[in-house]
Design a protein around this motif. Structure first.
Motif, PDB file in Angstrom:
ATOM      1  N   LEU A   1       0.828  -1.208   0.000  1.00  9.83           N
ATOM      2  CA  LEU A   1       0.000   0.000   0.000  1.00  9.83           C
ATOM      3  C   LEU A   1       0.861   1.256   0.000  1.00  9.83           C
ATOM      4  O   LEU A   1       0.533   2.247  -0.665  1.00  9.83           O
ATOM      5  N   ALA A   2       1.974   1.210   0.735  1.00  7.83           N
ATOM      6  CA  ALA A   2       2.888   2.354   0.765  1.00  7.83           C
ATOM      7  C   ALA A   2       3.517   2.601  -0.605  1.00  7.83           C
ATOM      8  O   ALA A   2       3.957   3.723  -0.902  1.00  7.83           O
ATOM      9  N   ARG A   3       3.551   1.571  -1.432  1.00 11.02           N
ATOM     10  CA  ARG A   3       4.045   1.699  -2.812  1.00 11.02           C
ATOM     11  C   ARG A   3       2.930   2.135  -3.767  1.00 11.02           C
ATOM     12  O   ARG A   3       3.127   2.134  -4.983  1.00 11.02           O
ATOM     13  N   ASN A   4       1.770   2.427  -3.219  1.00 11.67           N
ATOM     14  CA  ASN A   4       0.607   2.841  -4.009  1.00 11.67           C
ATOM     15  C   ASN A   4       0.048   1.704  -4.866  1.00 11.67           C
ATOM     16  O   ASN A   4      -0.537   1.943  -5.925  1.00 11.67           O
ATOM     17  N   ILE A   5       0.220   0.467  -4.391  1.00 14.55           N
ATOM     18  CA  ILE A   5      -0.325  -0.701  -5.080  1.00 14.55           C
ATOM     19  C   ILE A   5      -1.639  -1.088  -4.414  1.00 14.55           C
ATOM     20  O   ILE A   5      -1.663  -1.389  -3.222  1.00 14.55           O
ATOM     21  N   PRO A   6      -2.753  -1.074  -5.138  1.00 19.90           N
ATOM     22  CA  PRO A   6      -4.035  -1.481  -4.556  1.00 19.90           C
ATOM     23  C   PRO A   6      -3.976  -2.925  -4.071  1.00 19.90           C
ATOM     24  O   PRO A   6      -3.394  -3.789  -4.735  1.00 19.90           O
ATOM     25  N   VAL A   7      -4.574  -3.173  -2.914  1.00 20.75           N
ATOM     26  CA  VAL A   7      -4.555  -4.504  -2.310  1.00 20.75           C
ATOM     27  C   VAL A   7      -5.984  -4.958  -2.033  1.00 20.75           C
ATOM     28  O   VAL A   7      -6.791  -4.211  -1.469  1.00 20.75           O
ATOM     29  N   LEU A   8      -6.285  -6.184  -2.422  1.00 23.52           N
ATOM     30  CA  LEU A   8      -7.523  -6.849  -2.032  1.00 23.52           C
ATOM     31  C   LEU A   8      -7.153  -7.853  -0.956  1.00 23.52           C
ATOM     32  O   LEU A   8      -6.430  -8.814  -1.218  1.00 23.52           O
ATOM     33  N   GLY A   9      -7.605  -7.613   0.269  1.00 17.38           N
ATOM     34  CA  GLY A   9      -7.263  -8.480   1.394  1.00 17.38           C
ATOM     35  C   GLY A   9      -8.369  -9.472   1.690  1.00 17.38           C
ATOM     36  O   GLY A   9      -9.548  -9.099   1.765  1.00 17.38           O
ATOM     37  N   LEU A  10      -7.981 -10.733   1.862  1.00 16.64           N
ATOM     38  CA  LEU A  10      -8.925 -11.798   2.176  1.00 16.64           C
ATOM     39  C   LEU A  10      -8.567 -12.408   3.517  1.00 16.64           C
ATOM     40  O   LEU A  10      -7.451 -12.904   3.703  1.00 16.64           O
ATOM     41  N   ALA A  11      -9.493 -12.357   4.462  1.00 19.68           N
ATOM     42  CA  ALA A  11      -9.281 -12.928   5.787  1.00 19.68           C
ATOM     43  C   ALA A  11     -10.630 -13.005   6.480  1.00 19.68           C
ATOM     44  O   ALA A  11     -11.627 -12.457   5.998  1.00 19.68           O
ATOM     45  N   ARG A  12     -10.659 -13.667   7.617  1.00 24.60           N
ATOM     46  CA  ARG A  12     -11.917 -13.746   8.373  1.00 24.60           C
ATOM     47  C   ARG A  12     -12.299 -12.393   8.954  1.00 24.60           C
ATOM     48  O   ARG A  12     -13.483 -12.084   9.103  1.00 24.60           O
ATOM     49  N   ALA A  13     -11.297 -11.578   9.293  1.00 30.86           N
ATOM     50  CA  ALA A  13     -11.538 -10.263   9.880  1.00 30.86           C
ATOM     51  C   ALA A  13     -11.006  -9.185   8.939  1.00 30.86           C
ATOM     52  O   ALA A  13     -10.516  -9.480   7.842  1.00 30.86           O
ATOM     53  N   THR A  14     -11.099  -7.942   9.370  1.00 33.35           N
ATOM     54  CA  THR A  14     -10.570  -6.839   8.579  1.00 33.35           C
ATOM     55  C   THR A  14      -9.442  -6.161   9.335  1.00 33.35           C
ATOM     56  O   THR A  14      -9.335  -6.256  10.554  1.00 33.35           O
ATOM     57  N   ASN A  15      -8.593  -5.479   8.594  1.00 31.66           N
ATOM     58  CA  ASN A  15      -7.491  -4.715   9.179  1.00 31.66           C
ATOM     59  C   ASN A  15      -7.940  -3.257   9.228  1.00 31.66           C
ATOM     60  O   ASN A  15      -7.754  -2.501   8.268  1.00 31.66           O
ATOM     61  N   ASP A  16      -8.536  -2.866  10.335  1.00 35.01           N
ATOM     62  CA  ASP A  16      -9.118  -1.530  10.439  1.00 35.01           C
ATOM     63  C   ASP A  16      -8.052  -0.435  10.389  1.00 35.01           C
ATOM     64  O   ASP A  16      -8.289   0.637   9.819  1.00 35.01           O
ATOM     65  N   ALA A  17      -6.882  -0.695  10.962  1.00 34.74           N
ATOM     66  CA  ALA A  17      -5.825   0.314  10.975  1.00 34.74           C
ATOM     67  C   ALA A  17      -5.374   0.651   9.558  1.00 34.74           C
ATOM     68  O   ALA A  17      -5.282   1.825   9.172  1.00 34.74           O
ATOM     69  N   LEU A  18      -5.109  -0.372   8.755  1.00 35.42           N
ATOM     70  CA  LEU A  18      -4.697  -0.128   7.374  1.00 35.42           C
ATOM     71  C   LEU A  18      -5.854   0.419   6.549  1.00 35.42           C
ATOM     72  O   LEU A  18      -5.652   1.231   5.634  1.00 35.42           O
TER      73      LEU A  18
END
Length: 242
Positions: free
Chosen positions: A21-38
């Motif tokens: 993300l810091a490289r400005n690359i879009p990320v699709l994250g898959l997990a049971r929960a979410t990463n609210d901070a990011l």
């Protein structure tokens, strides 16, 4: 360039997500929960989907939808990082719970292979698939028969997929080294009768020999984005770093 990453909510996965993300690359994250901070830091770049990757039926249903197609639309390069995994069950065969074995195989093997096939089928100009493997894929450890077997499956999948010579597709299975994550804490909390070589991992923590997730992510992402990615189907990040 766009990235799909499993297990992005903590540990190495969170560090990889932050680096991309810091490289400005879009990320699709898959997990049971979410990463609210990011999610708060990168609201326009991070797309998150709550999926239990150990539930093959749920993952199949997600893949049958159009979420991945919509995310990849307009891109020409896709990165798939199969990071999510579980070390349990730990212990000799008589102590292993069948349901936990099934979950480990689904999360450590079925999910990465399902996602790899789906991403490859998207037909992007440049497709890079990275399995997060382990030294346990290449060395047998008492109490880790399931973990060793599932990680070895990822190594062999990368070897065989490389032989297919799909145009535009590169794949590698990478052992990242021993990282200071929750998984390591779980290992150190395992009774010796279930994991006789636990002292080896206790000493790594005591001696400060564990790599931080952020440090590992820097080297891992550099490898994934580099020209040499995929030249060898099975790699070790510690060798690359050397």
């Amino acid at each position: 360039m766009k990235a799909i990453l499993t297990g992005h909510t903590r540990g190495l996965g969170a560090a990889i997500a932050e680096n991309l993300l810091a490289r400005n690359i879009p990320v699709l994250g898959l997990a049971r929960a979410t990463n609210d901070a990011l999610g708060q830091r990168f609201p326009s770049l991070l797309e998150q989907h709550a999926v239990d990757l150990s539930d093959t039926a749920a993952l199949s249903q997600w893949l049958a939808g159009d979420a991945m197609r919509r995310f990849l639309a307009g891109g020409d390069t896709v990165l798939l990082i199969n990071n999510a995994g579980i070390v349990q069950p730990v212990g000799p065969l008589p102590a292993q719970d069948p349901a936990t074995i099934a979950r480990a195989v689904a999360l450590n093997v079925a999910a990465p292979l399902m996602l790899a096939g789906a991403v490859a089928a998207a037909g992007m100009r440049d497709t890079r698939i990275l399995h997060i493997s382990s030294g346990a894929a290449r060395n047998a450890y008492p109490g880790w028969s399931v973990y060793c077997a599932t990680k070895a499956a990822l190594d062999h999948h990368a070897r065989a997929a490389t032989l297919d010579q799909v145009p535009g597709l590169r794949i590698a299975s990478l052992a990242p080294g021993v990282i200071d994550t929750d998984m390591q804490a779980d290992i150190r909390a395992t009774p010796l009768e279930r994991f006789p070589i636990r002292e080896r991992f206790d000493e790594l923590k005591r001696s400060g020999a564990l790599t931080s997730p952020a440090e590992c992510a820097v080297r891992l992402v550099a490898y994934l984005l580099g020209e040499g990615f995929g030249q060898d189907a099975v790699m070790d990040l510690r060798v690359l770093a050397g």
